[in-house]
Scaffold this active site. Structure first.
Site, PDB file in Angstrom:
ATOM      1  N   CYS A  99       0.879  -1.159   0.000  1.00  0.00           N
ATOM      2  CA  CYS A  99       0.000   0.000   0.000  1.00  0.00           C
ATOM      3  C   CYS A  99       0.923   1.217   0.000  1.00  0.00           C
ATOM      4  O   CYS A  99       1.667   1.428   0.975  1.00  0.00           O
ATOM      5  CB  CYS A  99      -0.818  -0.081   1.297  1.00  0.00           C
ATOM      6  SG  CYS A  99      -2.123   1.112   1.427  1.00  0.00           S
TER       7      CYS A  99
ATOM      8  N   CYS B 139      -7.491   5.498  -8.150  1.00  0.00           N
ATOM      9  CA  CYS B 139      -6.984   6.071  -6.904  1.00  0.00           C
ATOM     10  C   CYS B 139      -6.856   7.558  -7.012  1.00  0.00           C
ATOM     11  O   CYS B 139      -6.441   8.095  -8.040  1.00  0.00           O
ATOM     12  CB  CYS B 139      -5.629   5.472  -6.568  1.00  0.00           C
ATOM     13  SG  CYS B 139      -5.846   3.929  -5.724  1.00  0.00           S
TER      14      CYS B 139
HETATM   15  C1  LIG Z   1      -4.247   4.658   5.202  1.00  0.00           C
HETATM   16  C2  LIG Z   1      -4.886   4.016   4.020  1.00  0.00           C
HETATM   17  C3  LIG Z   1      -5.503   4.803   3.058  1.00  0.00           C
HETATM   18  C4  LIG Z   1      -6.106   4.219   1.952  1.00  0.00           C
HETATM   19  N1  LIG Z   1      -6.672   5.036   1.010  1.00  0.00           N
HETATM   20  C5  LIG Z   1      -7.273   4.486  -0.055  1.00  0.00           C
HETATM   21  C6  LIG Z   1      -7.886   5.319  -1.036  1.00  0.00           C
HETATM   22  O1  LIG Z   1      -7.869   6.537  -0.934  1.00  0.00           O
HETATM   23  N2  LIG Z   1      -8.502   4.738  -2.085  1.00  0.00           N
HETATM   24  C7  LIG Z   1      -8.534   3.377  -2.229  1.00  0.00           C
HETATM   25  O2  LIG Z   1      -9.112   2.900  -3.184  1.00  0.00           O
HETATM   26  N3  LIG Z   1      -7.945   2.556  -1.335  1.00  0.00           N
HETATM   27  C8  LIG Z   1      -7.322   3.065  -0.252  1.00  0.00           C
HETATM   28  N4  LIG Z   1      -6.733   2.239   0.682  1.00  0.00           N
HETATM   29  C9  LIG Z   1      -6.719   0.781   0.440  1.00  0.00           C
HETATM   30  C10 LIG Z   1      -8.008   0.049   0.856  1.00  0.00           C
HETATM   31  O3  LIG Z   1      -9.124   0.604   0.178  1.00  0.00           O
HETATM   32  C11 LIG Z   1      -8.245   0.100   2.371  1.00  0.00           C
HETATM   33  O4  LIG Z   1      -7.180  -0.534   3.044  1.00  0.00           O
HETATM   34  C12 LIG Z   1      -9.558  -0.573   2.796  1.00  0.00           C
HETATM   35  O5  LIG Z   1      -9.822  -0.224   4.119  1.00  0.00           O
HETATM   36  C13 LIG Z   1      -9.487  -2.083   2.669  1.00  0.00           C
HETATM   37  O6  LIG Z   1     -10.754  -2.612   2.949  1.00  0.00           O
HETATM   38  P1  LIG Z   1     -10.928  -4.050   3.636  1.00  0.00           P
HETATM   39  O7  LIG Z   1     -12.382  -4.240   3.839  1.00  0.00           O
HETATM   40  O8  LIG Z   1     -10.182  -5.064   2.899  1.00  0.00           O
HETATM   41  O9  LIG Z   1     -10.211  -3.898   5.063  1.00  0.00           O
HETATM   42  P2  LIG Z   1     -10.638  -2.958   6.257  1.00  0.00           P
HETATM   43  O10 LIG Z   1     -11.323  -1.744   5.781  1.00  0.00           O
HETATM   44  O11 LIG Z   1      -9.406  -2.825   7.090  1.00  0.00           O
HETATM   45  O12 LIG Z   1     -11.709  -3.832   7.047  1.00  0.00           O
HETATM   46  C14 LIG Z   1     -11.382  -4.997   7.742  1.00  0.00           C
HETATM   47  C15 LIG Z   1     -12.459  -5.259   8.774  1.00  0.00           C
HETATM   48  O13 LIG Z   1     -12.232  -6.518   9.426  1.00  0.00           O
HETATM   49  C16 LIG Z   1     -12.374  -6.333  10.838  1.00  0.00           C
HETATM   50  N5  LIG Z   1     -11.580  -7.374  11.512  1.00  0.00           N
HETATM   51  C17 LIG Z   1     -10.236  -7.518  11.511  1.00  0.00           C
HETATM   52  N6  LIG Z   1      -9.885  -8.566  12.282  1.00  0.00           N
HETATM   53  C18 LIG Z   1     -11.031  -9.096  12.777  1.00  0.00           C
HETATM   54  C19 LIG Z   1     -11.319 -10.189  13.652  1.00  0.00           C
HETATM   55  N7  LIG Z   1     -10.370 -10.954  14.167  1.00  0.00           N
HETATM   56  N8  LIG Z   1     -12.613 -10.438  13.959  1.00  0.00           N
HETATM   57  C20 LIG Z   1     -13.618  -9.680  13.454  1.00  0.00           C
HETATM   58  N9  LIG Z   1     -13.409  -8.623  12.627  1.00  0.00           N
HETATM   59  C21 LIG Z   1     -12.119  -8.347  12.288  1.00  0.00           C
HETATM   60  C22 LIG Z   1     -11.859  -4.917  11.060  1.00  0.00           C
HETATM   61  O14 LIG Z   1     -12.251  -4.363  12.285  1.00  0.00           O
HETATM   62  C23 LIG Z   1     -12.502  -4.215   9.878  1.00  0.00           C
HETATM   63  O15 LIG Z   1     -13.843  -3.916  10.166  1.00  0.00           O
HETATM   64  C24 LIG Z   1      -6.097   2.800   1.800  1.00  0.00           C
HETATM   65  C25 LIG Z   1      -5.466   2.010   2.768  1.00  0.00           C
HETATM   66  C26 LIG Z   1      -4.864   2.605   3.858  1.00  0.00           C
HETATM   67  C27 LIG Z   1      -4.176   1.714   4.887  1.00  0.00           C
END
Ligand SMILES: Cc1cc2nc3c(=O)[nH]c(=O)nc-3n(C[C@H](O)[C@H](O)[C@H](O)COP(=O)(O)OP(=O)(O)OC[C@H]3O[C@@H](n4cnc5c(N)ncnc54)[C@H](O)[C@@H]3O)c2cc1C
Length: 426
Positions: free
Chosen positions: A159, A355
């Site tokens: 990332c 992005c």
């Molecule tokens: C700082 C940052 C900025 C970003 N900005 C962008 C952007 O501008 N545009 C873009 O397209 N992408 C962006 N990204 C990339 C991506 O879109 C994000 O990381 C996004 O949050 C990923 O979504 P996800 O659902 O995979 O994970 P997350 O949003 O992290 O969701 C994971 C979920 O699982 C839950 N969870 C974790 N472990 C457990 C457990 N043991 N039991 C139960 N629940 C659990 C968490 O609490 C959370 O609710 C960014 C990433 C980061 C780190």
């Protein structure tokens, strides 16, 4: 009646629950398990340390909206996924049975892989809203004693956009406060060149981002392996094209934020079963977002295993971004609905990347269709409009979550929104 359990309630998990409920209809149960009561809009975390957003502004209470949509919500952390017995074990010792499981747990932040990295060490983090809230205090301390800033992403990170964003947001904030002249800034990255972004570059991201860093007098080190971090000092080895040590750097800092490498969460690692996750704990899926060994398990988001786009001197992972995650969600929801109707899955995620990298008062946008080269479309552009589009992105995506809108966001709204903002010349 089938039980469809969605594990995780982030950018992937919540839209998955909405779209699954819509697609599966009233005859099937949709159950969400999350370790937090709130959804977090991760992309806005970089705005928290300089106080452009309060952490509370990026959170949405999930229980009321899930209730309204007829989705069951279990607010407990999962401790282990048991694919053999079709159960998810929870922190209180209970277990939730499923017919279909969608894993959407995002990343485990592997700060432990570099000594001194992360909020328990000496660098700040914006990967989680709670980390960003702690970083506010680091930033306050920095403002009392401005000095060098080091921002970037360590070896194995997957990332990169948020590292560039955070750097540029701080740069804009320092200019606003008229203290930029007191703050030497360095960008440190495992990428082989600026603008690689884990994607082999998109359009001219190399040129655009290098030029932005030059324009703002920010130094950079690429092919950078962070060896260790101590209080106020980062030890970095720059490697050559073969990955061999080339030059040692000691970088003093008064404030630093470095993105870590990711792994899958603990509940997916060391489960004693072959075939669900790879060596780093990421869920292995086929073209339908379905695990090959356990065909009633699907996965969406950052927790999905995707190989690097190309060999690089240091490990550089492929990012999983919002547009791409949305396409995984739509494919998974329709494939599960098809399976419920006795059909084989046919829907494939497009894995397109869009992005918006906010620079505080301008920014760089890029579109890669598909995300992994070779591509049909590559486009990148720069301008003030990107900053405004990013604010619109936050507003409309949070509205989708708050209101329980099941319609895909990027395909329906985001591209239109970008076009409008750009046309208005902002
Ligand atoms: C700082 C940052 C900025 C970003 N900005 C962008 C952007 O501008 N545009 C873009 O397209 N992408 C962006 N990204 C990339 C991506 O879109 C994000 O990381 C996004 O949050 C990923 O979504 P996800 O659902 O995979 O994970 P997350 O949003 O992290 O969701 C994971 C979920 O699982 C839950 N969870 C974790 N472990 C457990 C457990 N043991 N039991 C139960 N629940 C659990 C968490 O609490 C959370 O609710 C960014 C990433 C980061 C780190």
């Amino acid at each position: 009646m089938a039980r469809i359990v969605i594990l995780g309630a982030g950018i992937g998990g919540v839209p998955m629950a909405y779209e699954m409920k819509e697609t599966a209809g009233k005859n099937h149960d949709v159950i969400v398990i999350s370790d937090t009561p709130t959804f977090h809009f991760v992309p806005s975390n970089p705005w928290v340390p300089p106080k452009w957003r309060k952490p509370e502004e990026l959170k949405i209470e999930l229980a009321p909206v899930f209730k309204k949509k007829g989705i069951e919500f279990i607010q407990k952390a999962a401790t282990k996924v048991d694919p053999v017995n079709n159960q998810v074990h929870l922190e209180d010792g209970s277990a939730v049975a499923y017919d279909f499981l969608v894993i959407a747990t995002g990343p485990r932040l592997a700060f432990d892989e570099v000594p001194g990295l992360g909020p328990d060490g000496y660098t700040s983090s914006v990967c989680h809203v709670d980390h960003a809230a702690v970083a506010v205090k680091d930033w306050d301390k920095f403002m009392e004693n401005p000095g060098p800033i080091v921002v970037g992403a360590v070896q194995g990170a997957s990332c990169y956009g948020p590292a560039y964003e955070y750097l540029m947001i701080l740069e804009a904030e320092l200019r606003k406060r008229q203290i930029r002249d007191k703050v030497p800034m360095t960008f440190v990255t495992a990428e082989p060149y600026i603008g690689h972004l884990g994607l082999g570059g998109v359009g001219d991201t190399k040129g655009l981002l290098e030029s932005a860093l030059r324009d703002k007098h920010i130094k950079w080190i690429t092919n950078a392996r962070v060896d260790k971090i101590e209080a106020g000092m980062m030890y970095v080895t720059e490697v050559d094209e073969e990955g061999k040590d080339k030059k040692k750097h000691e970088l003093p800092f008064n404030h630093s934020m470095m993105l870590p490498a990711f792994t899958g969460i603990d509940a997916l690692r060391n489960i004693g079963v072959e075939g669900l996750v790879n060596a780093r704990g990421f869920v292995m899926v086929d073209e339908y977002q379905r695990n090959k060994a356990f065909k009633n398990i699907y996965s969406v988001g950052v927790c999905v295993a995707i190989p690097p786009v190309e060999a690089t001197p240091l490990p550089v992972g492929t990012p999983k971004t919002g547009y791409m995650i949305e396409s995984m969600v739509t494919a998974a929801a329709h494939n599960i609905a098809d399976e419920l109707a006795g059909k084989e899955p046919t829907h494939k995620a497009t894995w397109n990347a869009l992005c918006l990298a906010d620079f505080g008062d301008s920014g760089v946008a890029f579109l890669a269709k598909p995300q992994i080269p070779p591509r049909n479309t590559t486009w990148s552009a720069e301008g003030k409009w990107v900053h405004w589009a990013k604010i619109g992105f936050e507003k409309y995506f949070m509205r989708k979550i708050r209101k329980g809108i099941s319609e895909p966001f990027y395909e329906k709204s985001m591209l239109k929104l970008m076009g409008i903002v750009r046309l208005k010349g902002k």
